[in-house]
Design an enzyme around this catalytic site. Structure first.
Site, PDB file in Angstrom:
ATOM      1  N   ASN A  41       0.838  -1.199   0.000  1.00 34.45           N
ATOM      2  CA  ASN A  41       0.000   0.000   0.000  1.00 34.45           C
ATOM      3  C   ASN A  41       0.880   1.259   0.000  1.00 34.45           C
ATOM      4  OD1 ASN A  41       0.614  -0.980   2.609  1.00 34.45           O
ATOM      5  ND2 ASN A  41      -1.137   0.040   3.552  1.00 34.45           N
ATOM      6  N   ILE A  42       0.391   2.264  -0.685  1.00 31.04           N
ATOM      7  CA  ILE A  42       1.143   3.510  -0.865  1.00 31.04           C
ATOM      8  C   ILE A  42       0.212   4.663  -0.529  1.00 31.04           C
ATOM      9  CG2 ILE A  42       2.459   4.925  -2.485  1.00 31.04           C
ATOM     10  CD1 ILE A  42       2.970   2.331  -4.109  1.00 31.04           C
ATOM     11  N   GLU A  43       0.439   5.280   0.625  1.00 28.37           N
ATOM     12  CA  GLU A  43      -0.463   6.331   1.102  1.00 28.37           C
ATOM     13  C   GLU A  43       0.012   7.712   0.651  1.00 28.37           C
ATOM     14  OE1 GLU A  43      -0.721   5.548   5.317  1.00 28.37           O
ATOM     15  OE2 GLU A  43      -1.974   3.778   4.975  1.00 28.37           O
ATOM     16  N   CYS A  52      -4.243   0.799  -2.017  1.00 28.30           N
ATOM     17  CA  CYS A  52      -3.992  -0.449  -1.311  1.00 28.30           C
ATOM     18  C   CYS A  52      -2.863  -1.268  -1.962  1.00 28.30           C
ATOM     19  CB  CYS A  52      -5.260  -1.299  -1.284  1.00 28.30           C
ATOM     20  SG  CYS A  52      -6.586  -0.623  -0.258  1.00 28.30           S
ATOM     21  N   GLU A  54      -3.122  -4.394  -2.985  1.00 31.99           N
ATOM     22  CA  GLU A  54      -3.612  -5.243  -4.079  1.00 31.99           C
ATOM     23  C   GLU A  54      -3.511  -4.552  -5.436  1.00 31.99           C
ATOM     24  OE1 GLU A  54      -4.994  -4.689  -1.128  1.00 31.99           O
ATOM     25  OE2 GLU A  54      -6.092  -6.418  -0.367  1.00 31.99           O
ATOM     26  N   CYS A  85     -10.310  -4.894   1.152  1.00 30.51           N
ATOM     27  CA  CYS A  85     -11.400  -3.921   1.217  1.00 30.51           C
ATOM     28  C   CYS A  85     -12.331  -4.120   0.019  1.00 30.51           C
ATOM     29  CB  CYS A  85     -10.846  -2.502   1.262  1.00 30.51           C
ATOM     30  SG  CYS A  85     -10.298  -1.873  -0.338  1.00 30.51           S
ATOM     31  N   CYS A  88     -10.888  -3.308  -3.402  1.00 30.42           N
ATOM     32  CA  CYS A  88      -9.897  -4.308  -3.828  1.00 30.42           C
ATOM     33  C   CYS A  88     -10.573  -5.586  -4.299  1.00 30.42           C
ATOM     34  CB  CYS A  88      -8.922  -4.613  -2.703  1.00 30.42           C
ATOM     35  SG  CYS A  88      -7.727  -3.282  -2.468  1.00 30.42           S
TER      36      CYS A  88
END
Ligand code: THU
Length: 130
Positions: A41-43, A52, A54, A85, A88
């Site tokens: 995941n890359i926020e 996310c 995925e 989620c 995803c």
């Protein structure tokens, strides 16, 4: 699930960019070409812009030239089992087949194995859009 898929998901988790949630997630896909594609995941400081693990793995798969998810492993450091989620689930479904297996893992291995209809029942489907 093979050890290498699990290892790839766990290794991918270490690449997570999660300064806001501090909730690293890793995902690894084995595609129809036999290769493994992984992601984390890359926020983003503008929170809704993050994404996310995925979709990172799916993007890797697509750019690697593959189109079908044979199996996908998901792991989150802080949960004994991380259910993907809703968004995803739809993204995985796009590249899943009836044979696709989804493995929800903890640090020791697979905790739950699911099919796509189990993960996303009553999925959006229509022939109108092809
Ligand atoms: N997250 C995933 O990477 N995959 C999921 O299926 C559930 C949530 C991430 C998004 C966000 O970076 C963090 O977990 C907390 O929600």
């Amino acid at each position: 699930m093979s050890d290498d898929l699990f290892a790839a998901a766990r290794a991918a988790m270490a690449f997570a960019h999660v300064p806001y949630s501090k909730f690293p997630v890793g995902a690894a896909i084995r595609a129809e070409d036999g290769r493994i594609y992984a992601g984390a995941n890359i926020e983003n400081l503008s929170f809704p812009q993050g994404w996310c693990a995925e979709p990172t793995a799916i993007g890797q798969m697509i750019m690697g030239g593959a189109r079908k998810i044979v199996e996908i492993a998901v792991i989150a450091e802080k949960l004994p089992l991380c259910p993907p989620c809703g968004g995803c689930r739809q993204k995985i479904a796009e590249f899943a087949t009836p044979q696709t297996r989804i493995y929800l893992c903890d640090d020791t291995g697979v905790k739950k194995t699911m099919t796509m209809p189990e993960l996303l029942p009553f999925a959006f489907e229509t022939e109108i859009l092809g």
